[in-house]
Design a protein around this motif. Sequence first.
Motif, PDB file in Angstrom:
ATOM      1  N   VAL A 167      -8.232  20.905   0.838  1.00  0.00           N
ATOM      2  CA  VAL A 167      -6.935  20.971   0.643  1.00  0.00           C
ATOM      3  C   VAL A 167      -6.580  19.462   0.649  1.00  0.00           C
ATOM      4  N   ALA A 168      -6.702  18.575   1.182  1.00  0.00           N
ATOM      5  CA  ALA A 168      -6.267  16.854   0.795  1.00  0.00           C
ATOM      6  C   ALA A 168      -7.261  16.165   0.090  1.00  0.00           C
ATOM      7  N   ALA A 169      -8.462  16.351  -0.126  1.00  0.00           N
ATOM      8  CA  ALA A 169      -9.581  16.267  -0.428  1.00  0.00           C
ATOM      9  C   ALA A 169      -9.590  16.699  -2.285  1.00  0.00           C
ATOM     10  N   GLY A 196      10.939   5.955   9.874  1.00  0.00           N
ATOM     11  CA  GLY A 196      10.551   4.551   9.814  1.00  0.00           C
ATOM     12  C   GLY A 196       9.225   4.144   8.735  1.00  0.00           C
ATOM     13  N   ASN A 197       9.067   2.879   8.884  1.00  0.00           N
ATOM     14  CA  ASN A 197       8.235   2.688   7.617  1.00  0.00           C
ATOM     15  C   ASN A 197       7.083   2.748   7.950  1.00  0.00           C
ATOM     16  N   ARG A 198       6.362   3.898   9.434  1.00  0.00           N
ATOM     17  CA  ARG A 198       5.182   4.396   9.353  1.00  0.00           C
ATOM     18  C   ARG A 198       4.776   5.879   9.009  1.00  0.00           C
ATOM     19  N   LYS A 199       6.541   5.934   9.259  1.00  0.00           N
ATOM     20  CA  LYS A 199       6.340   7.469   8.803  1.00  0.00           C
ATOM     21  C   LYS A 199       5.155   8.538   8.472  1.00  0.00           C
ATOM     22  N   CYS A 200       4.715   9.360   8.390  1.00  0.00           N
ATOM     23  CA  CYS A 200       4.087  10.161   7.761  1.00  0.00           C
ATOM     24  C   CYS A 200       4.263  10.185   6.184  1.00  0.00           C
ATOM     25  N   PRO A 201       3.448   9.636   5.381  1.00  0.00           N
ATOM     26  CA  PRO A 201       4.116  10.810   3.602  1.00  0.00           C
ATOM     27  C   PRO A 201       3.731  10.984   3.023  1.00  0.00           C
ATOM     28  N   ALA A 219       1.984   9.968  -5.357  1.00  0.00           N
ATOM     29  CA  ALA A 219       1.353  10.859  -4.932  1.00  0.00           C
ATOM     30  C   ALA A 219       1.785  12.277  -3.619  1.00  0.00           C
ATOM     31  N   PHE A 220       2.498  11.326  -3.040  1.00  0.00           N
ATOM     32  CA  PHE A 220       3.351  12.487  -2.230  1.00  0.00           C
ATOM     33  C   PHE A 220       4.259  12.505  -2.399  1.00  0.00           C
ATOM     34  N   ARG A 221       5.045  12.304  -2.890  1.00  0.00           N
ATOM     35  CA  ARG A 221       6.908  13.089  -3.645  1.00  0.00           C
ATOM     36  C   ARG A 221       7.204  14.180  -3.736  1.00  0.00           C
ATOM     37  N   GLU A 269       2.205  23.165   2.466  1.00  0.00           N
ATOM     38  CA  GLU A 269       0.281  23.552   3.260  1.00  0.00           C
ATOM     39  C   GLU A 269       0.601  24.155   4.296  1.00  0.00           C
ATOM     40  N   LEU A 270       0.780  24.076   5.004  1.00  0.00           N
ATOM     41  CA  LEU A 270       1.479  24.730   6.297  1.00  0.00           C
ATOM     42  C   LEU A 270       1.231  26.138   6.414  1.00  0.00           C
ATOM     43  N   THR A 271       2.620  25.864   5.356  1.00  0.00           N
ATOM     44  CA  THR A 271       3.534  27.059   4.856  1.00  0.00           C
ATOM     45  C   THR A 271       3.206  28.568   3.933  1.00  0.00           C
ATOM     46  N   GLN A 294       0.609  -1.145   0.199  1.00  0.00           N
ATOM     47  CA  GLN A 294       0.506   0.284   0.287  1.00  0.00           C
ATOM     48  C   GLN A 294       0.762   1.774   0.294  1.00  0.00           C
ATOM     49  N   ARG A 295       1.946   1.057   0.694  1.00  0.00           N
ATOM     50  CA  ARG A 295       3.005   2.063   0.720  1.00  0.00           C
ATOM     51  C   ARG A 295       3.352   2.569  -0.620  1.00  0.00           C
ATOM     52  N   ARG A 296       3.377   1.545  -1.753  1.00  0.00           N
ATOM     53  CA  ARG A 296       4.148   1.498  -2.760  1.00  0.00           C
ATOM     54  C   ARG A 296       3.566   2.302  -3.517  1.00  0.00           C
ATOM     55  N   CYS A 333      -6.386  17.892  -3.917  1.00  0.00           N
ATOM     56  CA  CYS A 333      -5.355  17.620  -3.979  1.00  0.00           C
ATOM     57  C   CYS A 333      -5.132  16.374  -4.880  1.00  0.00           C
ATOM     58  N   LEU A 334      -5.997  15.347  -3.912  1.00  0.00           N
ATOM     59  CA  LEU A 334      -5.596  14.046  -3.736  1.00  0.00           C
ATOM     60  C   LEU A 334      -6.469  13.344  -4.535  1.00  0.00           C
ATOM     61  N   MET A 335      -7.650  13.576  -4.661  1.00  0.00           N
ATOM     62  CA  MET A 335      -8.453  12.854  -5.739  1.00  0.00           C
ATOM     63  C   MET A 335      -9.200  14.033  -6.652  1.00  0.00           C
ATOM     64  N   THR A 341       1.254   4.506  19.722  1.00  0.00           N
ATOM     65  CA  THR A 341       1.052   2.613  20.411  1.00  0.00           C
ATOM     66  C   THR A 341       1.950   2.377  19.030  1.00  0.00           C
ATOM     67  N   ARG A 342       2.128   0.917  19.468  1.00  0.00           N
ATOM     68  CA  ARG A 342       2.588  -0.113  18.846  1.00  0.00           C
ATOM     69  C   ARG A 342       2.486  -1.332  19.772  1.00  0.00           C
ATOM     70  N   ARG A 343       2.596  -2.509  19.573  1.00  0.00           N
ATOM     71  CA  ARG A 343       3.073  -3.764  19.430  1.00  0.00           C
ATOM     72  C   ARG A 343       4.002  -4.332  19.473  1.00  0.00           C
ATOM     73  N   THR A 378       5.430  25.276  15.790  1.00  0.00           N
ATOM     74  CA  THR A 378       4.616  24.902  16.606  1.00  0.00           C
ATOM     75  C   THR A 378       4.449  23.659  16.584  1.00  0.00           C
ATOM     76  N   LEU A 379       5.067  22.944  15.371  1.00  0.00           N
ATOM     77  CA  LEU A 379       4.715  21.076  15.444  1.00  0.00           C
ATOM     78  C   LEU A 379       5.470  20.690  16.577  1.00  0.00           C
ATOM     79  N   ARG A 380       6.853  21.146  16.614  1.00  0.00           N
ATOM     80  CA  ARG A 380       7.568  21.137  18.502  1.00  0.00           C
ATOM     81  C   ARG A 380       6.650  21.101  19.288  1.00  0.00           C
ATOM     82  N   THR A 386      -4.802  15.950  11.030  1.00  0.00           N
ATOM     83  CA  THR A 386      -3.645  16.452  11.915  1.00  0.00           C
ATOM     84  C   THR A 386      -3.484  18.021  11.414  1.00  0.00           C
ATOM     85  N   VAL A 387      -4.096  17.705  10.179  1.00  0.00           N
ATOM     86  CA  VAL A 387      -3.528  19.819   9.589  1.00  0.00           C
ATOM     87  C   VAL A 387      -4.428  20.687  10.265  1.00  0.00           C
ATOM     88  N   GLY A 388      -5.291  20.430   9.899  1.00  0.00           N
ATOM     89  CA  GLY A 388      -6.158  21.022  10.960  1.00  0.00           C
ATOM     90  C   GLY A 388      -6.090  21.336  12.279  1.00  0.00           C
TER      91      GLY A 388
END
Length: 459
Positions: free
Chosen positions: A163-165, A404-409, A120-122, A417-419, A113-115, A167-169, A340-342, A329-331, A276-278
């Motif tokens: 913006v999300a809807a 890592g592999n779950r990093k936000c794409p 779209a996010f590159r 967008e935020l800037t 799925q990530r592939r 741009c992406l669709m 969370t993880r298991r 602000t993000l900091r 998140t962006v909101g």
Amino acid sequence: MTVESVRPEATETGSATGLRQPPVAGGAVPVLGHGWKLVRDPLAFLAQLRDHGDVVRLKLGPKTVYAVTTPALTGAVALSPDYIIAGPLWESLESLLGKEGVATANGPLHRRQRRTIQPAFRLDAIPAYGPIMAEEAYALVERWRSGQVLDVTAESFRVAVRVAARCLMRGSYMDARAERICASLATLFSGMYQRMVVPLGPLYKVPLPANREFNRALADLHLLVDEIVADRRASGQKPDDLLTALLEAKDENGEPIGEQEIHDQVIAILTPGSETVGSVIMSLLLVLTERPEIGDKIRDEVKAVVGDRQIAFEDVRKLAYTANVVTETLRLYPAVWILTRRAVADTELGGYRIPKGADLIYSPYAIQRDHRSYRRHEEFDPDRWLPGRSKEVPKYAMSPFSVGNRKCPSDHFSMAELTLITAAIASHYRFEHAPGSDTRPRIGITLRPRRLMLRALPR
Ligand code: HEM
């Protein structure tokens, strides 16, 4: 890192015998353990946990949860294949996100799925979204009138969803649908957190008005996504966007992916993308209200870089101060404040034994406000992100998009967008609180100010 990789004497099953158990954090009470602190004041509770150890055990009723408190070890957890997405946070989100979307899948399904979504996010795909981001930023400031009192929650989430809807669709039909998505998500986001921290199970099925409203919003969001997919198929068009990528995706056997997966994927991208962006836009507006000199400096930067014309996407990379305000602000207000993880194997972490099946938590909020990592840690200082100074920050002490592999794409997408939105807002308006504003943090699935009612004043 598995136990085997650090302890050759570990048993065949990989059990980490001989390793110490992490200490139990102080402050547990009978029956509820640390649960009452996590409900009452989770931010303060998580922020002091490192004083008890690098990894500490928390008692949540009968359950033990492992809290990881140092930047290095949270980085190790995020990068290790021994810890997967699972646990109470994710289970509570399943009715919304489904089980087959990228945010909740694990293993080979997640990798595939990530592939599919990654192109779209590159970085080189982002400029194509520039005109939509700029149009939406200006639509926002043009909707507002000087002297008007703004309900900032509604305004922030509205622009984030649009913006999300859009741009992406892509597609003009998206304009009307973006409004419906906004309305459904607003109801869902407030209900989700309640379901997470107060898991009353069947009681949420009782037909009380609040439950009915929640279920209606959930049904409408699912219906909307089905409509979007059906319309795109019926149109026969294949614009170069995320929706086309999902519709054309193939599984491991080269077969088209199933309808349920397409559906869950759309939801799993739109939902975190707007919540998140909101939330961050709300925190940015709080900063601009309480620190007017920061808004003045952004206005000056925009004037120097752009002059009097509209800010275009191409200007964004030159707005260094504005970008540093977004980063700071993000900091201090990371929208994703807890993760969370298991553990899927017996593992070792920081010299401690973590048993297979253990739930782990860690908090970007606590990590990013730690005085061991940041001088004047509570102070809002965008200049700490100047090239010379940002090197002082320890590795993994600033990961609002995770690693890592779950990093936000969507890290590049979101920063652009935020800037852009911050630059457009701060060069048009100053703000002051209006009656009803409540700046206390609202601890939900994301972190944001509880309610901001702001009066927009002309520049
Ligand atoms: C994952 C933060 C915006 C889509 C994540 C994660 C974080 C994060 C920390 C990792 C969760 C984990 O490790 O468990 C943020 C922040 C954002 C933002 C702070 C805005 C400032 C967006 C946007 C989109 C998006 C705009 C899409 C339009 C996703 C998706 C995942 C994700 C699909 C799951 C990735 C995976 O599990 O492989 N986000 N995000 N995010 N984010 Fe974002």
